[in-house]
Design an enzyme around this catalytic site. Structure first.
Site, PDB file in Angstrom:
ATOM      1  CG  ASN A   1      -2.547   7.999   0.669  1.00  0.00           C
ATOM      2  OD1 ASN A   1      -2.326   8.640   1.797  1.00  0.00           O
ATOM      3  ND2 ASN A   1      -3.200   8.243  -0.406  1.00  0.00           N
ATOM      4  CB  VAL A   2       1.386  11.006  -1.762  1.00  0.00           C
ATOM      5  CG1 VAL A   2       2.944  10.207  -1.530  1.00  0.00           C
ATOM      6  CG2 VAL A   2       1.248  10.565  -3.344  1.00  0.00           C
TER       7      VAL A   2
ATOM      8  CG  HIS B   1      -1.582   1.355   1.607  1.00  0.00           C
ATOM      9  ND1 HIS B   1      -1.040   2.056   2.861  1.00  0.00           N
ATOM     10  CD2 HIS B   1      -2.340   1.948   0.908  1.00  0.00           C
ATOM     11  CE1 HIS B   1      -1.902   3.247   2.771  1.00  0.00           C
ATOM     12  NE2 HIS B   1      -2.580   3.166   1.769  1.00  0.00           N
TER      13      HIS B   1
ATOM     14  CG  HIS C   1     -10.786  -5.947  16.260  1.00  0.00           C
ATOM     15  ND1 HIS C   1     -10.413  -5.067  15.136  1.00  0.00           N
ATOM     16  CD2 HIS C   1     -10.935  -7.034  15.256  1.00  0.00           C
ATOM     17  CE1 HIS C   1     -10.322  -5.530  14.067  1.00  0.00           C
ATOM     18  NE2 HIS C   1     -10.826  -6.785  13.858  1.00  0.00           N
TER      19      HIS C   1
ATOM     20  N   GLY D   1     -19.372  10.303   0.379  1.00  0.00           N
ATOM     21  CA  GLY D   1     -19.963  10.383  -0.845  1.00  0.00           C
ATOM     22  C   GLY D   1     -18.838  10.167  -1.758  1.00  0.00           C
TER      23      GLY D   1
END
Lengths: 296, 296
Positions: free
Chosen positions: A106-107, A104, A171, A254
């Site tokens: 992300n920027v 994974h 969890h 959305g």
């Protein structure tokens, strides 16, 4: 602050990432452009059933609006109602071979207008092995360190620890994977340095991940390894749907559902209270890789 | 208010549910008792790889504490810090045959002490078909109506509408399934009536579900139907991990993870932007069953 420059870098990064991934996979990524009723849009580049990647994608999005929703950020509630722009590139890759880790990256960049305009960068990358290899994980963390070393002596240690904290399933009392780096709210000392750091992270991804795929893509596996991979992918789903801020923000605000949930694996299994056999390769994932440790 | 009576009913309901499900499946459910460090515990009854159920469970839990966590209930924030008890029976069943719908049932009771003690019941049941059958769905809704009809003329309509609202994936603009009934915060007109309504719902489940399984368990299916079932089960995962209050409360409050996530299906698939073929049996699920309608 220069949103156009960030946008230009993000779109070119997406293209370079897709080109590098297509080259190693041998299959072209599909391209889906979409626009958002409230403003902005994006381009999703997706692969399914490739030579190497069972499912994955590289998304670019640039959304904007005249009023930031109140739910957008609990940490930045004072920004509700302001005009905003949010840009990012997000990548998740689920290889078919269980000896190849999921990755994974992300920027992202956020800016809000108003009387006191604010902006920040965020990002990172992390590795989620099924049958881990220590050299691979060391290589990945080494690339993360090299990407950050020009930006201060303790930068890598801080962002590595932040990644360990963030990608953690409370969890399960279990890290999502073998870690990497994570940062958010980066706006010091100035725009140019923050942008340079973010570019350094984005530019480092292919070098961190492709060599691992090249080494492991031909490792033999059978049903047992696929089964364990599918079971462990359940943890990826649990993290992304229960904890991941980007995913939840996207779904609640959305965003484009199919682009957001591109991160979910193609085949996943849940099984009641399953434990790895002591001494097995599966147990080694838990004892050797799903622990916060100094890899370098 | 009589917690002992509720507990006695819930434990006996769990036994009757498991006995009825074992009889139709032909496989005994496993039994796992657990206790919670903060107080209380439960018994999970689980089946995997049964003759009919690919995975499922019937959980009983009774947890208590001297201080209700502030995060326990946004709707009841004023109860934070009080002594509390929470009891419930939760059931989720994922049949292997795609012609058999997934079913969920829950009954629960909550009580908090303090200067002005409060209590309420909640519960419901709902059906999630893959290849739906209108007679089956009508039968299920009819049993729900019959269970509620002694408790007021509009009771079923209200709880049916509440179910349609609750089991809804906003990010997909899609109901989770074909509905049923849902209620919460029930404490009027008095304890005895509320308890009687809750028992009526719990007692109605086997009669609502088992006849559907008996009719559909021998329907032929092949890889295509299993594949669609696995794809649709992804929606079940999305709902339970993103929206379901019981799941999120359980995971966030240190509940027993394996018991809570017993609700997740055994094999699940995600696929990018998949759409059913026009006129196909798969499209019929969307057009005929994943719509809020009056079934009776």
């Amino acid at each position: 602050m220069n949103v156009d420059a960030v946008r230009a870098y993000f779109t070119s990064l997406q293209e370079r990432l897709v080109a590098g991934l297509e080259a190693i996979d041998g299959t072209p990524f599909k391209s889906d452009a979409w626009s958002r009723p409230g403003g902005g849009g994006g381009v999703s580049r997706v692969i399914e059933g490739g030579g190497l990647f069972e499912r994955g994608g590289v998304n670019f999005s640039h959304v904007s609006g005249v009023q930031l929703p109140a739910t957008a950020s609990a940490a930045h509630a004072h920004l509700a109602g302001r005009a905003f722009e949010a840009l990012g590139v997000s990548l998740v890759l689920h290889p078919e071979n269980p000896h190849c880790p999921t990755a994974h990256m992300n920027v992202r960049f956020f800016a809000a207008g108003g009387e006191a305009p604010v902006w920040w960068f965020g990002g990172g990358m992390d590795l989620t092995p099924y049958y881990g290899n220590k050299d691979d994980v060391r290589h990945f963390h080494g690339c993360c360190r090299d990407a950050l070393s020009p930006f201060g002596a303790d930068r890598h240690a801080r962002y590595k620890a932040w990644c360990d904290r963030y990608f953690f399933l409370k969890h399960r009392n279990e890290p999502r994977g073998a870690g990497g780096i994570f940062f958010d709210d980066l706006n010091e000392p100035d725009f140019d340095s923050c942008f340079a750091l973010t570019r350094s992270v984005g530019d480092a991804f292919l070098g961190a991940y492709l060599p691992i795929l090249a080494k492991r893509r031909d490792c033999a596996y059978c049903e047992r390894e696929r089964d364990f991979q599918a079971y462990r992918r359940g943890r990826y789903v649990e993290f992304n749907l229960v904890y991941d801020r980007g995913t939840l923000f996207g779904l609640q605000s959305g965003g484009r559902t199919e682009s957001i949930l591109m991160s979910l694996p193609p085949i996943v299994k849940w099984r009641y209270d399953w434990r790895p056999e002591p001494g097995s390769a599966e147990e080694q994932l838990y004892s050797e890789f799903l622990v916060a440790r100094d890899w370098i």
